[in-house]
Design a protein around this motif. Sequence first.
Motif, PDB file in Angstrom:
ATOM      1  N   ASP A 114      13.398 -20.169 -16.960  1.00  0.00           N
ATOM      2  CA  ASP A 114      13.296 -20.517 -15.543  1.00  0.00           C
ATOM      3  C   ASP A 114      14.292 -19.683 -14.729  1.00  0.00           C
ATOM      4  O   ASP A 114      15.502 -19.793 -14.940  1.00  0.00           O
ATOM      5  N   PRO A 115      13.809 -18.846 -13.802  1.00  0.00           N
ATOM      6  CA  PRO A 115      14.735 -18.029 -13.006  1.00  0.00           C
ATOM      7  C   PRO A 115      15.721 -18.864 -12.189  1.00  0.00           C
ATOM      8  O   PRO A 115      16.832 -18.421 -11.909  1.00  0.00           O
ATOM      9  N   HIS A 116      15.327 -20.096 -11.820  1.00  0.00           N
ATOM     10  CA  HIS A 116      16.250 -20.964 -11.084  1.00  0.00           C
ATOM     11  C   HIS A 116      17.428 -21.374 -11.971  1.00  0.00           C
ATOM     12  O   HIS A 116      18.570 -21.439 -11.516  1.00  0.00           O
ATOM     13  N   ASN A 117      17.152 -21.626 -13.248  1.00  0.00           N
ATOM     14  CA  ASN A 117      18.236 -21.941 -14.183  1.00  0.00           C
ATOM     15  C   ASN A 117      19.151 -20.739 -14.384  1.00  0.00           C
ATOM     16  O   ASN A 117      20.375 -20.871 -14.384  1.00  0.00           O
ATOM     17  N   LEU A 118      18.560 -19.557 -14.549  1.00  0.00           N
ATOM     18  CA  LEU A 118      19.376 -18.356 -14.740  1.00  0.00           C
ATOM     19  C   LEU A 118      20.247 -18.103 -13.511  1.00  0.00           C
ATOM     20  O   LEU A 118      21.441 -17.815 -13.631  1.00  0.00           O
ATOM     21  N   GLY A 119      19.665 -18.247 -12.326  1.00  0.00           N
ATOM     22  CA  GLY A 119      20.438 -18.044 -11.097  1.00  0.00           C
ATOM     23  C   GLY A 119      21.590 -19.023 -10.976  1.00  0.00           C
ATOM     24  O   GLY A 119      22.711 -18.650 -10.616  1.00  0.00           O
ATOM     25  N   SER A 120      21.327 -20.294 -11.290  1.00  0.00           N
ATOM     26  CA  SER A 120      22.384 -21.322 -11.218  1.00  0.00           C
ATOM     27  C   SER A 120      23.486 -21.057 -12.229  1.00  0.00           C
ATOM     28  O   SER A 120      24.674 -21.220 -11.935  1.00  0.00           O
ATOM     29  N   ILE A 121      23.096 -20.635 -13.439  1.00  0.00           N
ATOM     30  CA  ILE A 121      24.085 -20.333 -14.476  1.00  0.00           C
ATOM     31  C   ILE A 121      24.968 -19.165 -14.047  1.00  0.00           C
ATOM     32  O   ILE A 121      26.196 -19.198 -14.210  1.00  0.00           O
ATOM     33  N   LEU A 122      24.357 -18.131 -13.468  1.00  0.00           N
ATOM     34  CA  LEU A 122      25.147 -16.971 -13.014  1.00  0.00           C
ATOM     35  C   LEU A 122      26.112 -17.369 -11.902  1.00  0.00           C
ATOM     36  O   LEU A 122      27.254 -16.883 -11.858  1.00  0.00           O
ATOM     37  N   ARG A 123      25.683 -18.257 -11.017  1.00  0.00           N
ATOM     38  CA  ARG A 123      26.557 -18.694  -9.925  1.00  0.00           C
ATOM     39  C   ARG A 123      27.785 -19.412 -10.476  1.00  0.00           C
ATOM     40  O   ARG A 123      28.919 -19.138 -10.066  1.00  0.00           O
ATOM     41  N   THR A 124      27.578 -20.321 -11.436  1.00  0.00           N
ATOM     42  CA  THR A 124      28.711 -21.032 -12.033  1.00  0.00           C
ATOM     43  C   THR A 124      29.554 -20.093 -12.884  1.00  0.00           C
ATOM     44  O   THR A 124      30.783 -20.193 -12.908  1.00  0.00           O
ATOM     45  N   ALA A 125      28.898 -19.155 -13.571  1.00  0.00           N
ATOM     46  CA  ALA A 125      29.626 -18.185 -14.396  1.00  0.00           C
ATOM     47  C   ALA A 125      30.592 -17.369 -13.549  1.00  0.00           C
ATOM     48  O   ALA A 125      31.732 -17.106 -13.957  1.00  0.00           O
ATOM     49  N   GLU A 126      30.161 -16.987 -12.358  1.00  0.00           N
ATOM     50  CA  GLU A 126      31.037 -16.216 -11.468  1.00  0.00           C
ATOM     51  C   GLU A 126      32.239 -17.060 -11.036  1.00  0.00           C
ATOM     52  O   GLU A 126      33.374 -16.580 -10.996  1.00  0.00           O
ATOM     53  N   ALA A 141      13.988 -15.176 -18.582  1.00  0.00           N
ATOM     54  CA  ALA A 141      14.074 -14.758 -17.177  1.00  0.00           C
ATOM     55  C   ALA A 141      14.987 -13.531 -17.103  1.00  0.00           C
ATOM     56  O   ALA A 141      15.936 -13.406 -17.872  1.00  0.00           O
ATOM     57  N   SER A 142      14.679 -12.626 -16.180  1.00  0.00           N
ATOM     58  CA  SER A 142      15.521 -11.445 -15.988  1.00  0.00           C
ATOM     59  C   SER A 142      16.026 -11.440 -14.542  1.00  0.00           C
ATOM     60  O   SER A 142      15.756 -12.367 -13.777  1.00  0.00           O
ATOM     61  N   LEU A 143      16.765 -10.411 -14.168  1.00  0.00           N
ATOM     62  CA  LEU A 143      17.346 -10.363 -12.827  1.00  0.00           C
ATOM     63  C   LEU A 143      16.276  -9.976 -11.807  1.00  0.00           C
ATOM     64  O   LEU A 143      15.763  -8.862 -11.825  1.00  0.00           O
ATOM     65  N   THR A 144      15.952 -10.929 -10.939  1.00  0.00           N
ATOM     66  CA  THR A 144      14.912 -10.741  -9.929  1.00  0.00           C
ATOM     67  C   THR A 144      15.431 -11.226  -8.581  1.00  0.00           C
ATOM     68  O   THR A 144      16.537 -11.773  -8.483  1.00  0.00           O
ATOM     69  N   ALA A 145      14.596 -11.076  -7.541  1.00  0.00           N
ATOM     70  CA  ALA A 145      14.967 -11.551  -6.202  1.00  0.00           C
ATOM     71  C   ALA A 145      15.218 -13.058  -6.206  1.00  0.00           C
ATOM     72  O   ALA A 145      16.132 -13.555  -5.561  1.00  0.00           O
ATOM     73  N   THR A 146      14.406 -13.802  -6.974  1.00  0.00           N
ATOM     74  CA  THR A 146      14.586 -15.256  -7.045  1.00  0.00           C
ATOM     75  C   THR A 146      15.922 -15.594  -7.691  1.00  0.00           C
ATOM     76  O   THR A 146      16.675 -16.444  -7.193  1.00  0.00           O
ATOM     77  N   VAL A 147      16.229 -14.946  -8.803  1.00  0.00           N
ATOM     78  CA  VAL A 147      17.500 -15.197  -9.499  1.00  0.00           C
ATOM     79  C   VAL A 147      18.674 -14.854  -8.587  1.00  0.00           C
ATOM     80  O   VAL A 147      19.652 -15.607  -8.490  1.00  0.00           O
ATOM     81  N   SER A 148      18.586 -13.724  -7.900  1.00  0.00           N
ATOM     82  CA  SER A 148      19.647 -13.311  -6.981  1.00  0.00           C
ATOM     83  C   SER A 148      19.856 -14.352  -5.881  1.00  0.00           C
ATOM     84  O   SER A 148      20.981 -14.707  -5.552  1.00  0.00           O
ATOM     85  N   LYS A 149      18.757 -14.857  -5.323  1.00  0.00           N
ATOM     86  CA  LYS A 149      18.836 -15.838  -4.233  1.00  0.00           C
ATOM     87  C   LYS A 149      19.496 -17.124  -4.728  1.00  0.00           C
ATOM     88  O   LYS A 149      20.396 -17.677  -4.087  1.00  0.00           O
ATOM     89  N   ILE A 150      19.059 -17.628  -5.884  1.00  0.00           N
ATOM     90  CA  ILE A 150      19.614 -18.872  -6.431  1.00  0.00           C
ATOM     91  C   ILE A 150      21.085 -18.693  -6.801  1.00  0.00           C
ATOM     92  O   ILE A 150      21.892 -19.606  -6.674  1.00  0.00           O
ATOM     93  N   SER A 151      21.447 -17.479  -7.238  1.00  0.00           N
ATOM     94  CA  SER A 151      22.843 -17.240  -7.650  1.00  0.00           C
ATOM     95  C   SER A 151      23.780 -17.071  -6.463  1.00  0.00           C
ATOM     96  O   SER A 151      24.989 -16.945  -6.638  1.00  0.00           O
ATOM     97  N   ALA A 152      23.209 -17.045  -5.242  1.00  0.00           N
ATOM     98  CA  ALA A 152      24.002 -16.869  -4.009  1.00  0.00           C
ATOM     99  C   ALA A 152      24.826 -15.587  -4.039  1.00  0.00           C
ATOM    100  O   ALA A 152      25.951 -15.536  -3.547  1.00  0.00           O
TER     101      ALA A 152
END
Length: 256
Positions: A114-126, A141-152
């Motif tokens: 799920d790209p939303h999960n990957l994005g959220s994980i990257l946000r917390t990882a940062e 999931a890979s790095l996409t516009a959706t992942v970038s958006k969710i990762s803020a």
Amino acid sequence: MTEHDQEHDESQEWIAGKHPVMEAIRSGREINKLWIAEQAQKNAAPIVAEAKKAGIIVQFADKRKLDQMVGGVNHQGVVAQAAAYRYYEIDEILEDARKNGEMPFLLLLDEIEDPHNLGSILRTAECTGVHGVIIPKRRSASLTATVSKISAGAVEYVPVARITNMAQTIDKLKEAGIWIAGADVGASQDMFVSKTSFDMPLAIVIGNESKGIGRLIKEKCDFLIKLPMNGRLNSLNASVAAGVLMYEVVRQRQSR
């Protein structure tokens, strides 16, 4: 090349949303062009100013054109076309940690789809200072516009490595002195997080949203950990579980 062809060009990525685009510009990411919806000109003024300072071409267009570019992602009237995200080598990630005099702290994502999960994980990882996140090339999931958006915008700062074989990668990390902890609901009762020391060079494996960690990967872990469950459900969302574990590592290391 038509706009549709551009969207599927692997040398290009789309970044959508005010915060992700601003972070991409600030991080020095190579951006080819920036589109601003005519309806969002006023709110996007700080981004336009930052883009012009960086020499990025800015174009104003109807919101519907931006909708077509990023297909359903909430772009807030701001879309950038950038060079594809750079994936890192694991050796680079470990070297950066050592240069900073820090014990390596990595996340291995075993088929997070799920790209939303990957994005959220990257946000917390940062936020928690994770040195790198490792994902497989297939069934992930890979790095996409959706992942970038969710990762803020965190995708601009957290190194992500993409690997072919997770089991071989774990062997490589072990050779480098990294301990591998697998997050698994079937972990023994005495391995609750509160009783586990994370004060070591560490990589935590987070499994697939429905199946968890694969059998072979689980066998390769040095130890398994799980979070206390006091409710009727026996599992957390993958990104929430990852977030709790990341902050437990931070808590232990800071108390040291």
